[in-house]
Scaffold this active site. Structure first.
Site, PDB file in Angstrom:
ATOM      1  N   HIS A 129       0.638  -1.300   0.077  1.00 19.58           N
ATOM      2  CA  HIS A 129       0.060  -0.189   0.010  1.00 19.58           C
ATOM      3  C   HIS A 129       0.661   1.063   0.170  1.00 19.58           C
ATOM      4  CE1 HIS A 129      -4.061   2.040   0.505  1.00 19.58           C
ATOM      5  NE2 HIS A 129      -3.501   2.634   1.370  1.00 19.58           N
ATOM      6  N   HIS A 184     -10.334   2.701  -1.137  1.00 15.58           N
ATOM      7  CA  HIS A 184     -10.673   2.334   0.037  1.00 15.58           C
ATOM      8  C   HIS A 184     -11.275   0.968   0.183  1.00 15.58           C
ATOM      9  CE1 HIS A 184     -10.126   4.241   4.323  1.00 15.58           C
ATOM     10  NE2 HIS A 184      -8.994   4.086   3.880  1.00 15.58           N
TER      11      HIS A 184
END
Length: 747
Positions: free
Chosen positions: A53, A100
């Protein structure tokens, strides 16, 4: 740092490193970098910064092949919190899209809400005031209770956060496919405006300058959120709810105003959002970018929970927080601003020489790490994974469209397409969003793209998100090209010139060679189209590990496109405006039905290959359409996409209630059902005053683009195609508007 500095922290070994998501090779690299065994806090720091990430370790080598500078870009891709594009008149647009997905899968309301909050902070840390939000959402079937639960709460989370914060949610897209059942995709995009001399940077510099933490207090929510987003979802994912942050839009609104006021003083050296990896990411990235070090004193950090450790404080992803480097001697000015806005602002450290970020807690040195060793583009790992063409393509490619029986009932098929969950109206969604707050919205979610005016100028911007993941599934490179081309076509249909993109690349596990091949090919396609259309990449986000227990999602590279209108009052919509206007089709139907909604409704399968994409033709088509709109010749324009020409015409009819009649002799040797419902690329339907038709066709010919009058608008209130189709606009609207409400109302 000596081993005596570890104190009571757990003893770090390879097993603990693996529990943190690090490989043996990566753990050995940490030992070499530090020259010793890391402390527990240091292990946490490396694990989040080297997670997928934050580090993009499995994607950055591929991403570097994209066109990431030039055109109107003021900063190259990845240099700052968001992309920055010059729109003239001393203004720039900051814009970005991020995912998300994993948080929204386990806690859809807060996952979606904090996705919106995070992307808004990326915009105003640039010194830009957010003026619009968009999204790209994907779910499984609404016939499934979990699908409805995720859909309902994601939409509510986006709406509640954006509405409370006070930014209009002006557009986006929502898709439904079974592959997203376990792992929904929630991509949030934000757009802001900033004057050139007010742009802020995410950098630390100036030895001795104080480092402030501003905004909300720090809690235990979101710890290891970056690591959580770098692994596959599983049956254990529900237990990771603590990795999902909790947002507060009212605090974020205060933080926006305080941050912009502080930047306006000229006393802020740099500022960065504490998003993924929290204080760890902001401190190390700002230090590395400035070529400096930083001392942090964690006992000064405002916390909302007792006995938080250095590990927890450094890794917390609590929302609505910023790290700000202030010019020494101007601390009181900044403190007064945040006090006025009733927000904490605490000096938690200072900029130092060298490159070490040193973390102290209650007099103890808990971590001492070289900032460059942690960050993307410097010391973070970079991998190129094995790639292999997926075996399923051998099955999908053998489909022969000629084997499909000819359609008998065209009326029924049009209504079925309009009522399809992939095509039907998203009114149920966008009516939950406040699209008019701040009164800048010219056109919102019901068109091809949203149009927002820039107050104080005649200018406007047009923004859209787009990706047909079925096309990418069938041909990743061509699907990537189409995603860029269609998003550009969407803004062109409003009268805006496409200038740049941001992207959110949603894929499965990169260690799967077939997934990595999809990723590599899709990025290549995006690069092809961006170079052809002169829309460089400003940045964005890669989200891997989007998989459920049984399968990965379709490869879904979402494109956020930015276009500029010199005169916002000349913007064009999709709805027919008057009866007895000519209908003009730009482009040439080739009867392509591979991956189409029509083929899916007939067979229940995703078959064939994606439509052909001629990027040079697409460029000429868009240039011709813009010229027609700029000359005031066009009354409406609509991109032809899912459902083909018939659905595009029906959507334009439904928009304002006018009927349409299409010539019976229009098909030119193409099967009528393929002509009407095929999804050939590079097509736009226009309506115009009959006195302008010849001029429009002449402009198209100058650009070497196909154009023909295919019919006219009418007051009869029906959608007619020769003798094949005759459906009332009211019936079409009923099918189009009822699909989602019928499945969601009362549930």
């Amino acid at each position: 740092m000596s081993q005596s500095a570890i104190y009571a922290e757990p003893v770090v070994d390879l097993g603990l490193a693996r529990e943190h998501g690090l490989t043996e090779e990566e753990y050995q690299r940490i030992l070499e970098i530090l020259g010793r065994v890391p402390t527990y806090t240091e292990l946490g720091i490396y694990s989040v910064m080297w997670s997928e990430h934050c580090s993009y370790k499995n994607s950055i080598a591929v991403l570097k092949t994209l066109p990431r500078s030039g055109g109107r870009l003021l900063v190259a891709a990845g240099e700052e919190n968001a992309g920055l594009v010059d729109i003239g008149s001393n203004f720039a647009v900051a814009f970005k899209i991020e995912s998300h997905n994993h948080p929204s899968a386990v806690e859809p309301y807060q996952g979606a809400a904090t996705g919106v909050g995070g992307i808004l902070r990326d915009i105003f840390t640039m010194g830009a005031r957010p003026i619009a939000a968009l999204n790209s959402l994907r779910f499984g079937s609404l016939e499934d209770a979990r699908g409805r639960y995720l859909f309902k709460n994601v939409v509510k989370g986006i709406g509640d956060y954006g509405n409370s914060f006070g930014v209009p949610t002006v557009g986006g897209e929502v898709y439904f496919d079974e592959c997203y059942r376990d792992n929904p995709l929630v991509n949030a995009m934000a757009v802001g405006i900033v004057e050139h001399n007010q742009v802020a940077r995410a950098v630390a510099s100036g030895i001795g300058n104080p480092v402030f933490m501003v905004g909300s207090a720090t809690g235990r929510d979101g710890i290891h959120g970056a690591t959580f987003a770098s692994e596959e979802l599983s049956e254990d994912s529900e237990s990771r709810r603590p990795s999902v942050q909790v947002g507060d839009p009212f605090t974020e609104k205060l933080l926006l105003e305080a941050t912009l006021e502080a930047i306006g003083t000229g006393h802020v050296v740099g500022v960065q959002d504490m998003g993924a990896a929290g204080l760890t990411c902001s401190s190390t990235e700002m230090s590395a970018k400035g070529g400096v070090g930083m001392n942090l004193y964690l006992e000064r950090v405002p916390v909302r929970e007792e006995e938080m450790t250095s590990y927890e404080i450094m890794l917390s992803e609590s929302q609505e927080r910023m790290l700000m480097v202030v010019k020494k001697g101007h601390e009181e000015t900044i403190l007064k601003i945040f006090t006025k806005w009733d927000l904490p602002a605490v000096c938690v450290g200072e900029v130092v020489s060298g490159n070490l970020v040193s973390v102290f807690h209650k007099g103890e040195l808990k971590a001492e790490v070289p900032a460059p060793s942690l960050v993307l583009g410097e010391g973070a790992p970079v991998y190129i994974r094995e790639a292999k063409e997926p075996e399923y393509l051998q099955r999908t490619r053998i489909f022969d469209a000629r084997s499909l029986p000819e359609l008998g009932d065209y009326n029924r098929m049009l209504l079925k397409l309009l009522g399809s969950i992939r095509i039907s109206s998203r009114r149920w969604v966008y009516e939950q969003y406040d699209s008019m707050v701040r009164t800048n919205t010219v056109a919102g979610s019901s068109g091809d793209a949203a149009v927002v005016r820039i107050k104080g100028t005649t200018k406007g911007i047009s923004v859209a998100t787009d990706c047909n993941a079925r096309y990418v599934f069938l041909d990743p490179r061509r699907g990537g090209q189409i995603a860029v081309a269609e998003s550009a076509r969407n803004v062109v249909c409003t009268g805006a010139k496409p200038v740049a993109i941001t992207n959110c690349l949603n894929f499965g596990n990169p260690y799967d060679p077939e997934v990595y091949w999809q990723f590599r090919e899709a990025v290549a396609g995006i690069g092809d189209a961006c170079r052809a259309l002169d829309t460089p990449v400003t940045g964005g986000n890669v989200s891997f590990y989007n998989e459920g227990p049984e399968h990965a999602v379709y490869p879904t590279p979402v494109i956020g496109m930015l276009g500029i209108l010199d005169d916002v009052n000349a913007a064009v919509g999709i709805g027919f405006r008057r009866a007895n206007h000519d209908l003009v089709l730009l482009g040439s139907p080739k009867g392509e039905i591979g991956g189409s909604e029509y083929l899916y409704l007939v067979t229940g399968k995703i078959l064939g290959t994606a439509p052909v994409m001629d990027l040079d033709y697409e460029r000429r088509l868009q240039a011709s359409c813009l010229e027609m709109i700029n000359r005031g010749l066009v009354e409406s324009a609509h991109d032809v996409s899912e459902g083909g020409i018939a659905v595009a015409l029906a959507e334009s009819s439904v928009s304002n209630g006018l009927g349409v009649s299409v010539r019976a002799d229009i098909f030119g040797g193409v099967r009528p059902d393929f002509w009407l419902f095929g999804e050939t690329q590079s097509m736009i339907t226009l309506s115009c005053d009959r006195s302008n038709s010849n001029r429009i066709i002449s402009i198209a010919k100058e650009h070497n683009v196909d154009a023909q009058v295919i019919g006219h608008t009418a007051e009869h209130g029906r959608i007619r195609v020769g003798q094949l189709m005759d459906v009332s606009v009211g019936e079409a609207k009923g099918a189009y508007e009822s699909s989602i409400p019928s499945q969601m109302n009362g549930r």
